[in-house]
Scaffold this motif. Structure first.
Motif, PDB file in Angstrom:
ATOM      1  N   PHE A 155       7.146   6.781   7.238  1.00 26.09           N
ATOM      2  CA  PHE A 155       6.037   7.591   7.772  1.00 26.09           C
ATOM      3  C   PHE A 155       4.750   6.787   7.812  1.00 26.09           C
ATOM      4  O   PHE A 155       4.573   5.792   7.095  1.00 26.09           O
ATOM      5  CB  PHE A 155       5.859   8.888   6.965  1.00 26.09           C
ATOM      6  N   GLY A 156       3.857   7.282   8.673  1.00 31.21           N
ATOM      7  CA  GLY A 156       2.571   6.637   8.841  1.00 31.21           C
ATOM      8  C   GLY A 156       1.623   6.936   7.700  1.00 31.21           C
ATOM      9  O   GLY A 156       1.730   7.972   7.032  1.00 31.21           O
ATOM     10  N   LEU A 157       0.705   6.005   7.532  1.00 30.24           N
ATOM     11  CA  LEU A 157      -0.282   6.113   6.453  1.00 30.24           C
ATOM     12  C   LEU A 157      -1.699   6.165   6.991  1.00 30.24           C
ATOM     13  O   LEU A 157      -2.662   6.157   6.213  1.00 30.24           O
ATOM     14  CB  LEU A 157      -0.123   4.908   5.502  1.00 30.24           C
ATOM     15  N   ASP A 158      -1.807   6.164   8.318  1.00 28.24           N
ATOM     16  CA  ASP A 158      -3.130   6.290   8.937  1.00 28.24           C
ATOM     17  C   ASP A 158      -2.965   6.932  10.320  1.00 28.24           C
ATOM     18  O   ASP A 158      -1.840   7.124  10.807  1.00 28.24           O
ATOM     19  CB  ASP A 158      -3.849   4.935   9.023  1.00 28.24           C
ATOM     20  N   ALA A 159      -4.101   7.246  10.932  1.00 26.47           N
ATOM     21  CA  ALA A 159      -4.062   7.984  12.198  1.00 26.47           C
ATOM     22  C   ALA A 159      -3.376   7.189  13.305  1.00 26.47           C
ATOM     23  O   ALA A 159      -2.799   7.772  14.226  1.00 26.47           O
ATOM     24  CB  ALA A 159      -5.484   8.353  12.622  1.00 26.47           C
ATOM     25  N   ALA A 160      -3.406   5.864  13.203  1.00 24.54           N
ATOM     26  CA  ALA A 160      -2.773   5.038  14.236  1.00 24.54           C
ATOM     27  C   ALA A 160      -1.250   5.147  14.200  1.00 24.54           C
ATOM     28  O   ALA A 160      -0.586   4.822  15.187  1.00 24.54           O
ATOM     29  CB  ALA A 160      -3.196   3.584  14.059  1.00 24.54           C
ATOM     30  N   HIS A 161      -0.710   5.606  13.082  1.00 18.60           N
ATOM     31  CA  HIS A 161       0.742   5.670  12.930  1.00 18.60           C
ATOM     32  C   HIS A 161       1.242   7.100  12.728  1.00 18.60           C
ATOM     33  O   HIS A 161       2.366   7.314  12.267  1.00 18.60           O
ATOM     34  CB  HIS A 161       1.170   4.797  11.744  1.00 18.60           C
ATOM     35  N   PRO A 172       0.763   6.590  -3.168  1.00 15.42           N
ATOM     36  CA  PRO A 172       0.769   7.020  -4.579  1.00 15.42           C
ATOM     37  C   PRO A 172       1.222   8.469  -4.743  1.00 15.42           C
ATOM     38  O   PRO A 172       2.003   8.786  -5.656  1.00 15.42           O
ATOM     39  CB  PRO A 172      -0.694   6.822  -5.012  1.00 15.42           C
ATOM     40  N   ALA A 173       0.750   9.332  -3.845  1.00 17.12           N
ATOM     41  CA  ALA A 173       1.181  10.740  -3.928  1.00 17.12           C
ATOM     42  C   ALA A 173       2.669  10.853  -3.646  1.00 17.12           C
ATOM     43  O   ALA A 173       3.401  11.554  -4.368  1.00 17.12           O
ATOM     44  CB  ALA A 173       0.385  11.586  -2.934  1.00 17.12           C
ATOM     45  N   TYR A 174       3.145  10.142  -2.618  1.00 18.76           N
ATOM     46  CA  TYR A 174       4.572  10.228  -2.276  1.00 18.76           C
ATOM     47  C   TYR A 174       5.438   9.737  -3.438  1.00 18.76           C
ATOM     48  O   TYR A 174       6.434  10.376  -3.801  1.00 18.76           O
ATOM     49  CB  TYR A 174       4.857   9.419  -1.010  1.00 18.76           C
ATOM     50  N   ALA A 179       8.948  10.632  -8.120  1.00 18.21           N
ATOM     51  CA  ALA A 179       9.182  10.510  -9.563  1.00 18.21           C
ATOM     52  C   ALA A 179       9.403  11.887 -10.179  1.00 18.21           C
ATOM     53  O   ALA A 179      10.310  12.069 -11.006  1.00 18.21           O
ATOM     54  CB  ALA A 179       7.992   9.802 -10.215  1.00 18.21           C
ATOM     55  N   ASP A 180       8.619  12.872  -9.765  1.00 22.00           N
ATOM     56  CA  ASP A 180       8.785  14.237 -10.279  1.00 22.00           C
ATOM     57  C   ASP A 180      10.159  14.790  -9.931  1.00 22.00           C
ATOM     58  O   ASP A 180      10.689  15.656 -10.646  1.00 22.00           O
ATOM     59  CB  ASP A 180       7.716  15.170  -9.691  1.00 22.00           C
ATOM     60  N   ALA A 181      10.716  14.305  -8.823  1.00 21.50           N
ATOM     61  CA  ALA A 181      12.032  14.775  -8.367  1.00 21.50           C
ATOM     62  C   ALA A 181      13.165  13.922  -8.942  1.00 21.50           C
ATOM     63  O   ALA A 181      14.324  14.095  -8.555  1.00 21.50           O
ATOM     64  CB  ALA A 181      12.087  14.748  -6.836  1.00 21.50           C
ATOM     65  N   GLY A 182      12.831  12.997  -9.838  1.00 21.66           N
ATOM     66  CA  GLY A 182      13.864  12.190 -10.480  1.00 21.66           C
ATOM     67  C   GLY A 182      14.286  10.974  -9.695  1.00 21.66           C
ATOM     68  O   GLY A 182      15.374  10.433  -9.907  1.00 21.66           O
ATOM     69  N   LEU A 183      13.423  10.522  -8.789  1.00 17.18           N
ATOM     70  CA  LEU A 183      13.736   9.361  -7.951  1.00 17.18           C
ATOM     71  C   LEU A 183      12.918   8.148  -8.376  1.00 17.18           C
ATOM     72  O   LEU A 183      11.750   8.275  -8.758  1.00 17.18           O
ATOM     73  CB  LEU A 183      13.439   9.669  -6.477  1.00 17.18           C
ATOM     74  N   THR A 184      13.529   6.981  -8.245  1.00 13.20           N
ATOM     75  CA  THR A 184      12.884   5.717  -8.597  1.00 13.20           C
ATOM     76  C   THR A 184      12.751   4.853  -7.349  1.00 13.20           C
ATOM     77  O   THR A 184      13.722   4.716  -6.586  1.00 13.20           O
ATOM     78  CB  THR A 184      13.745   4.949  -9.634  1.00 13.20           C
ATOM     79  N   GLY A 199       0.770  -3.429   2.790  1.00  8.59           N
ATOM     80  CA  GLY A 199      -0.357  -2.511   2.730  1.00  8.59           C
ATOM     81  C   GLY A 199      -0.833  -2.009   4.076  1.00  8.59           C
ATOM     82  O   GLY A 199      -1.960  -1.531   4.194  1.00  8.59           O
ATOM     83  N   GLY A 200       0.022  -2.085   5.107  1.00 10.52           N
ATOM     84  CA  GLY A 200      -0.368  -1.632   6.445  1.00 10.52           C
ATOM     85  C   GLY A 200      -0.262  -0.124   6.609  1.00 10.52           C
ATOM     86  O   GLY A 200      -0.168   0.617   5.627  1.00 10.52           O
ATOM     87  N   GLY A 201      -0.260   0.300   7.865  1.00 10.08           N
ATOM     88  CA  GLY A 201      -0.345   1.718   8.174  1.00 10.08           C
ATOM     89  C   GLY A 201       0.972   2.442   8.297  1.00 10.08           C
ATOM     90  O   GLY A 201       0.999   3.630   8.679  1.00 10.08           O
ATOM     91  N   TYR A 202       2.078   1.761   8.010  1.00  6.88           N
ATOM     92  CA  TYR A 202       3.389   2.412   8.083  1.00  6.88           C
ATOM     93  C   TYR A 202       4.252   1.863   6.962  1.00  6.88           C
ATOM     94  O   TYR A 202       4.198   0.659   6.660  1.00  6.88           O
ATOM     95  CB  TYR A 202       4.056   2.143   9.438  1.00  6.88           C
ATOM     96  N   ALA A 203       5.019   2.748   6.351  1.00  3.72           N
ATOM     97  CA  ALA A 203       5.897   2.312   5.259  1.00  3.72           C
ATOM     98  C   ALA A 203       7.252   2.996   5.362  1.00  3.72           C
ATOM     99  O   ALA A 203       7.336   4.176   5.739  1.00  3.72           O
ATOM    100  CB  ALA A 203       5.270   2.639   3.909  1.00  3.72           C
ATOM    101  N   VAL A 204       8.282   2.241   5.055  1.00  5.80           N
ATOM    102  CA  VAL A 204       9.634   2.779   4.927  1.00  5.80           C
ATOM    103  C   VAL A 204      10.033   2.605   3.465  1.00  5.80           C
ATOM    104  O   VAL A 204      10.154   1.481   2.973  1.00  5.80           O
ATOM    105  CB  VAL A 204      10.622   2.041   5.854  1.00  5.80           C
ATOM    106  N   SER A 205      10.184   3.722   2.782  1.00  7.19           N
ATOM    107  CA  SER A 205      10.384   3.701   1.324  1.00  7.19           C
ATOM    108  C   SER A 205      11.808   4.105   0.982  1.00  7.19           C
ATOM    109  O   SER A 205      12.333   5.079   1.535  1.00  7.19           O
ATOM    110  CB  SER A 205       9.423   4.684   0.651  1.00  7.19           C
TER     111      SER A 205
END
Ligand SMILES: C[S@@+](CC[C@H](N)C(=O)[O-])C[C@H]1O[C@@H](n2cnc3c(N)ncnc32)[C@H](O)[C@@H]1O
Length: 209
Positions: A155-161, A172-174, A179-184, A199-205
């Motif tokens: 998902f995107g992390l800024d308006a451009a994405h 950090p929120a994601y 972590a609250d759901a038991g995921l690492t 640290g760009g505007g899109y991340a695949v976690s």
């Protein structure tokens, strides 16, 4: 109401709830121009072998699930948007498509066993959930995994994405919801093709239960 639904209908080829046909046509046009539109499926296939059980969470028109099914995966798609799901059902009526809100999703309630090997949330699903429900969406996706199963979300992390004026949350929120759901957290990339995240505007976690 999901942010996706709030984006509205009728914008052919754009983003917005209800316009499943327009969304599907957009990807068909890209594919017709020779653009590779299955990077998400490629990444899934690199993580789990054919035959694995995959939940396409926020499947929309079934773009990822249909490609994975074609490659021999055992897929289930779930989405809230009837218009998007209608496209998926029309293209691949043989697959399982569930209409449900991920924030309360329980596969068993639909007669589908849980314990998925992989849950994939492609195409900004988490930021496009209803405001305030994101943690619950993550928790229910995590609960659908088998122990040691993985959640893959891009998902995107800024308006451009994002098709939104600003990002509703950051990594950090994601990660905290995971972590609250038991995921690492296992790894994070900048693209579905696996380029390093810097640290760009899109991340695949990728998180593991
Ligand atoms: C941009 S579309 C992505 C569709 C598909 N994953 C893809 O990559 O082509 C985002 C999808 O997330 C779905 N979505 C957003 N919040 C949801 C929720 N709480 N429960 C189920 N689906 C949701 C929307 O209905 C929409 O179909």
């Amino acid at each position: 109401m999901s942010r996706w639904a709030q984006l509205g209908r009728g914008r052919d080829g754009g983003d917005g709830g209800g316009d499943g046909a327009g969304y599907r046509r957009r990807f068909e046009r890209l594919a017709a121009r020779g653009v590779h539109v299955h990077g998400e499926a490629d990444r899934c296939a690199a993580l789990v072998p054919p035959g694995a059980r995959v939940l396409d969470a926020g499947c929309g028109t079934g773009r990822v699930a249909i490609e994975l099914a074609r490659r021999g995966y055992d897929v289930v798609g779930v989405d809230l948007d009837a218009g998007m799901l209608g496209e998926a059902r029309a293209v691949a009526p043989q697959l399982i498509w569930l209409q449900a809100d991920l924030a309360g999703f329980d596969p068993a309630a639909h007669g589908v066993p849980g314990g998925f090997d992989l849950v994939v949330a492609a195409g900004n699903v988490v930021p496009l959930a209803a405001a305030g429900t994101e943690a619950q969406v993550v928790a229910r996706m995590a609960a659908a995994l088998r122990p040691d199963g993985v959640l893959l979300a891009g998902f995107g992390l800024d308006a451009a994405h994002l098709p939104l004026p600003e990002a509703p949350f950051g990594l950090p929120a994601y990660d905290a919801w995971c972590a609250d759901a038991g995921l690492t957290l296992v790894e994070r990339h900048a693209t579905w093709a696996g380029e390093p995240f810097t640290g760009g505007g899109y991340a695949v976690s990728l998180h593991r239960r």
